[in-house]
Design a protein around this motif. Structure first.
Motif, short mmCIF file in Angstrom:
data_model
loop_
_atom_site.label_atom_id
_atom_site.label_comp_id
_atom_site.label_asym_id
_atom_site.label_seq_id
_atom_site.Cartn_x
_atom_site.Cartn_y
_atom_site.Cartn_z
N TYR A 15 0.81 -1.14 -0.18
CA TYR A 15 0.02 0.06 0.13
C TYR A 15 0.97 1.22 -0.04
O TYR A 15 0.63 2.29 -0.83
N ARG A 16 1.98 1.40 0.78
CA ARG A 16 2.89 2.54 0.93
C ARG A 16 3.38 2.81 -0.36
O ARG A 16 3.44 3.89 -0.82
N PHE A 17 3.82 1.62 -0.92
CA PHE A 17 4.70 1.90 -2.21
C PHE A 17 3.50 2.50 -3.57
O PHE A 17 4.06 3.50 -4.15
N ALA A 18 2.43 2.12 -3.53
CA ALA A 18 1.38 2.65 -4.40
C ALA A 18 0.94 4.05 -3.98
O ALA A 18 1.04 5.08 -4.99
N GLU A 19 1.19 4.71 -2.63
CA GLU A 19 0.92 5.80 -2.33
C GLU A 19 2.20 6.81 -2.91
O GLU A 19 1.86 7.74 -3.35
#
Length: 315
Positions: free
Chosen positions: A286-290
């Motif tokens: 999730y953090r990478f997508a953000e």
């Protein structure tokens, strides 16, 4: 029945019903794969595969239903493993990313570097290929996230979200006659030898469509999958080039080329991120997508899409 049998059936289908290739991929023997599939068929009371002698010829109608159930079971097994990894190691593991050459070279580096800064125990595995290969790697769980412009939205087994818009840019030597023109037309480009992307990469479909609508036939001198290759051949005088605008951002090696934006001719392209439908995503995914698109992607939006609420999200 057991998970080995399910894996053997799945791999047989992936390998176009070639049991020898399936056995190689699973590091086992071909007779062992064949026996396990037959035992599963006997236990279920249906034939999953129609055969000609010992060869598998096609998936039967009941076999199609069995495959769907196996897919669900194996997906949940994968989710269970990821849940265990998530709670036993909150800040470590491997993030597998499937993407194209252009994204890997020009878009991902800053986001990958930032992720490593936030999660120093997370390693990153990059898998590069065509957009169709990117989609396949996500569906087969070789990668947890895919990033590409073409094709990702065409697969119902993927949840895709818009990431960012970009345009094509014309690149040419300063001495080229078109370098003196501020407004370049499709007719101008069609009259010159053209160096650009392979048809399955980096928005090439939009380029071809624009020429076709004007009933123009571009003079393709060279097709490539890498923006740096295109720029190299433009410098050598092979023709004028069309590349993605991100191939020119923050790159000090382009001073010897003249550039012209082409959104007025080819419109804007949409890069998308993709996840396998129903997959369990770890925190750092999730953090990478953000990090890829801070203004457009966040955990709540991704979770909403993964839960099946809504089919698409416009920029």
């Amino acid at each position: 029945m057991n998970l080995h049998q399910f894996r053997f059936v799945q791999e047989a289908v992936r390998r176009n019903l070639n049991l020898t290739e399936a056995a190689k991929a699973l590091h086992t023997s071909q007779p062992g794969v064949s026996k396990a599939i037959i035992e599963l068929e006997e236990e279920l009371g249906v034939e999953i595969f129609a055969r000609h002698g010992k060869r598998l010829k096609r998936v039967t109608e009941p076999g199609q239903h069995v495959l769907k159930s196996i897919e669900l079971i194996m997906r949940e097994v994968g989710n269970l493993k990821r849940i265990g990894e998530q709670f036993s190691a909150q800040d470590s593991g491997t993030l597998s990313i499937a993407t194209t050459h252009t994204q890997a070279r020009y878009v991902l580096p800053l986001s990958v570097a930032k992720l490593r800064e936030l999660y120093p125990k997370v390693s990153v595995s990059l898998h590069q290929g065509s957009p169709d290969q990117v989609a396949k790697m996500v569906m087969e769980e070789t990668a947890e996230i895919g990033i590409a412009t073409e094709s990702l939205g065409d697969y119902p087994d993927l949840v895709t979200l818009p990431c960012y818009e970009w345009q094509h840019v014309l690149v040419l030597p300063p001495a080229h006659p078109l370098a003196k023109k501020e407004r370049i037309t499709l007719e101008d480009i069609a009259a010159e030898p053209l160096v650009t992307y392979h048809p399955s990469f980096t928005g090439r479909t939009r380029i071809d469509t624009a020429f076709a609508q004007k009933k123009l036939q571009p003079r393709i001198a060279l097709e490539a999958i890498d923006s740096d290759v295109i720029k190299t051949y433009v410098r050598l005088g092979l023709g004028i080039g069309i590349v993605a605008e991100m191939a020119l951002r923050e790159d000090a090696g382009n001073e010897d080329l003249v550039t012209r934006p082409l959104a007025m001719l080819f419109g804007h392209n949409l890069a998308r991120v993709a996840f396998k439908r129903g997959a369990y995503l770890r925190n750092f995914v999730y953090r990478f997508a953000e990090l890829l698109s801070p203004d457009r992607l966040d955990r709540n939006l991704i979770m909403k899409a993964m839960s099946g609420h809504g089919t698409d999200y416009d920029l």
